[in-house]
Design a protein around this motif. Structure first.
Motif, PDB file in Angstrom:
ATOM      1  N   ASN A  89      40.666  16.679  93.630  1.00 32.73           N
ATOM      2  CA  ASN A  89      39.186  16.028  93.567  1.00 32.73           C
ATOM      3  C   ASN A  89      38.661  16.784  92.580  1.00 32.73           C
ATOM      4  OD1 ASN A  89      39.492  14.574  95.953  1.00 32.73           O
ATOM      5  ND2 ASN A  89      38.161  15.801  97.202  1.00 32.73           N
ATOM      6  N   PHE A  90      39.020  18.167  92.438  1.00 31.62           N
ATOM      7  CA  PHE A  90      38.237  18.668  91.225  1.00 31.62           C
ATOM      8  C   PHE A  90      38.936  18.249  89.580  1.00 31.62           C
ATOM      9  CE2 PHE A  90      38.133  22.492  88.289  1.00 31.62           C
ATOM     10  CZ  PHE A  90      36.524  22.453  88.209  1.00 31.62           C
ATOM     11  N   ILE A  91      40.164  18.243  89.999  1.00 26.29           N
ATOM     12  CA  ILE A  91      40.882  17.661  88.476  1.00 26.29           C
ATOM     13  C   ILE A  91      40.452  16.529  88.356  1.00 26.29           C
ATOM     14  CG2 ILE A  91      43.177  17.228  87.459  1.00 26.29           C
ATOM     15  CD1 ILE A  91      44.247  19.651  88.962  1.00 26.29           C
ATOM     16  N   SER A  92      40.543  15.466  89.063  1.00 23.68           N
ATOM     17  CA  SER A  92      39.885  14.141  88.878  1.00 23.68           C
ATOM     18  C   SER A  92      38.483  13.984  88.270  1.00 23.68           C
ATOM     19  CB  SER A  92      39.952  13.181  89.965  1.00 23.68           C
ATOM     20  OG  SER A  92      39.277  13.403  91.086  1.00 23.68           O
ATOM     21  N   ILE A  93      37.588  14.889  89.034  1.00 26.79           N
ATOM     22  CA  ILE A  93      36.236  14.652  88.447  1.00 26.79           C
ATOM     23  C   ILE A  93      36.073  15.370  86.818  1.00 26.79           C
ATOM     24  CG2 ILE A  93      33.970  15.891  88.804  1.00 26.79           C
ATOM     25  CD1 ILE A  93      34.551  15.457  91.796  1.00 26.79           C
ATOM     26  N   LEU A  94      36.924  16.649  86.815  1.00 24.74           N
ATOM     27  CA  LEU A  94      37.033  17.017  85.507  1.00 24.74           C
ATOM     28  C   LEU A  94      37.693  16.376  84.309  1.00 24.74           C
ATOM     29  CD1 LEU A  94      36.372  20.034  84.063  1.00 24.74           C
ATOM     30  CD2 LEU A  94      38.769  20.329  84.550  1.00 24.74           C
ATOM     31  N   ALA A  95      38.559  15.536  84.587  1.00 27.13           N
ATOM     32  CA  ALA A  95      39.107  14.687  83.813  1.00 27.13           C
ATOM     33  C   ALA A  95      38.294  13.402  83.569  1.00 27.13           C
ATOM     34  CB  ALA A  95      40.598  14.048  84.448  1.00 27.13           C
ATOM     35  N   PHE A  96      37.596  13.142  84.380  1.00 30.27           N
ATOM     36  CA  PHE A  96      36.662  11.972  84.301  1.00 30.27           C
ATOM     37  C   PHE A  96      35.456  12.451  83.391  1.00 30.27           C
ATOM     38  CE2 PHE A  96      32.414   9.965  85.372  1.00 30.27           C
ATOM     39  CZ  PHE A  96      32.702   8.767  85.047  1.00 30.27           C
ATOM     40  N   SER A  97      34.883  13.738  83.606  1.00 28.18           N
ATOM     41  CA  SER A  97      33.714  13.844  82.836  1.00 28.18           C
ATOM     42  C   SER A  97      34.166  14.334  81.532  1.00 28.18           C
ATOM     43  CB  SER A  97      33.229  15.181  83.525  1.00 28.18           C
ATOM     44  OG  SER A  97      34.253  16.357  83.304  1.00 28.18           O
ATOM     45  N   ILE A  98      35.282  14.977  81.140  1.00 29.33           N
ATOM     46  CA  ILE A  98      35.810  14.941  79.703  1.00 29.33           C
ATOM     47  C   ILE A  98      36.244  13.850  78.993  1.00 29.33           C
ATOM     48  CG2 ILE A  98      37.562  16.368  78.396  1.00 29.33           C
ATOM     49  CD1 ILE A  98      37.527  18.465  80.442  1.00 29.33           C
ATOM     50  N   LEU A  99      37.104  12.870  79.594  1.00 29.96           N
ATOM     51  CA  LEU A  99      37.895  11.750  78.904  1.00 29.96           C
ATOM     52  C   LEU A  99      36.670  10.730  79.152  1.00 29.96           C
ATOM     53  CD1 LEU A  99      41.448  12.236  80.321  1.00 29.96           C
ATOM     54  CD2 LEU A  99      40.417  13.026  78.282  1.00 29.96           C
ATOM     55  N   GLY A 100      36.105  10.434  80.085  1.00 29.97           N
ATOM     56  CA  GLY A 100      35.291   9.594  80.291  1.00 29.97           C
ATOM     57  C   GLY A 100      33.756   9.578  79.920  1.00 29.97           C
ATOM     58  N   MET A 101      33.010  10.395  80.570  1.00 30.53           N
ATOM     59  CA  MET A 101      31.549  10.451  80.097  1.00 30.53           C
ATOM     60  C   MET A 101      31.328  11.193  78.848  1.00 30.53           C
ATOM     61  SD  MET A 101      30.060   9.071  82.406  1.00 30.53           S
ATOM     62  CE  MET A 101      28.319   9.522  82.125  1.00 30.53           C
ATOM     63  N   TYR A 102      31.870  12.399  78.675  1.00 28.54           N
ATOM     64  CA  TYR A 102      31.877  12.986  77.122  1.00 28.54           C
ATOM     65  C   TYR A 102      32.165  12.164  76.133  1.00 28.54           C
ATOM     66  CZ  TYR A 102      31.301  16.817  73.878  1.00 28.54           C
ATOM     67  OH  TYR A 102      30.937  17.376  72.885  1.00 28.54           O
ATOM     68  N   SER A 103      33.344  11.613  76.295  1.00 25.70           N
ATOM     69  CA  SER A 103      33.795  10.945  74.966  1.00 25.70           C
ATOM     70  C   SER A 103      33.021   9.534  74.833  1.00 25.70           C
ATOM     71  CB  SER A 103      35.170  10.822  75.339  1.00 25.70           C
ATOM     72  OG  SER A 103      35.255   9.569  76.180  1.00 25.70           O
ATOM     73  N   ARG A 104      32.549   8.994  75.839  1.00 23.70           N
ATOM     74  CA  ARG A 104      31.689   7.895  75.697  1.00 23.70           C
ATOM     75  C   ARG A 104      30.143   8.065  75.092  1.00 23.70           C
ATOM     76  NH1 ARG A 104      29.933   4.149  73.785  1.00 23.70           N
ATOM     77  NH2 ARG A 104      28.619   2.615  74.840  1.00 23.70           N
ATOM     78  N   SER A 105      29.689   9.262  75.585  1.00 20.99           N
ATOM     79  CA  SER A 105      28.279   9.653  75.123  1.00 20.99           C
ATOM     80  C   SER A 105      28.256  10.374  73.923  1.00 20.99           C
ATOM     81  CB  SER A 105      27.804  10.789  76.231  1.00 20.99           C
ATOM     82  OG  SER A 105      27.928  10.318  77.702  1.00 20.99           O
ATOM     83  N   ILE A 106      29.437  10.649  73.375  1.00 18.37           N
ATOM     84  CA  ILE A 106      29.400  11.453  72.175  1.00 18.37           C
ATOM     85  C   ILE A 106      29.098  10.343  71.002  1.00 18.37           C
ATOM     86  CG2 ILE A 106      31.758  11.665  71.660  1.00 18.37           C
ATOM     87  CD1 ILE A 106      29.265  14.119  70.736  1.00 18.37           C
ATOM     88  N   HIS A 107      29.740   9.089  71.390  1.00 17.36           N
ATOM     89  CA  HIS A 107      29.588   7.997  70.394  1.00 17.36           C
ATOM     90  C   HIS A 107      28.074   7.462  70.433  1.00 17.36           C
ATOM     91  CE1 HIS A 107      33.896   8.112  70.858  1.00 17.36           C
ATOM     92  NE2 HIS A 107      34.041   7.577  69.789  1.00 17.36           N
TER      93      HIS A 107
END
Length: 94
Positions: A74-92
């Motif tokens: 669970n922790f790894i999937s949430i961490l991956a989503f936060s870094i790869l999904g949310m952060y990369s989308r928000s920085i754009h």
């Protein structure tokens, strides 16, 4: 019942628009007057949003509060989503 739901929807939509405007104005002030970077602002906004969601979850349902850290998967999937999904989308956005 319909009137109550309609009023609630209007209230949420108005609140969202107001907070969106405040966020934009605050971002401009931080960028122009205090020379903050977009990376810092995105990181701070995502961190605060995540903490706020955890706080609301802990009030509503205490058993779901520790769900993200119950297992490593669970922790790894949430961490991956936060870094790869949310952060990369928000920085754009900036």
């Amino acid at each position: 019942m319909f009137k109550t739901r309609k009023t609630t929807g209007i209230l949420f939509a108005s609140s969202g628009a107001t907070l969106w405007a405040i966020s934009g104005i605050s971002g401009q002030i931080l960028f122009n007057q205090f020379h903050f970077s977009a990376t810092w602002l995105v990181s701070a906004r995502l961190l605060i949003a995540g903490l706020l969601l955890l706080f609301v979850t802990s009030i509503k349902n205490k058993s779901d509060f520790i769900w993200p850290v119950k297992s490593l998967k669970n922790f790894i999937s949430i961490l991956a989503f936060s870094i790869l999904g949310m952060y990369s989308r928000s920085i754009h956005l900036f």
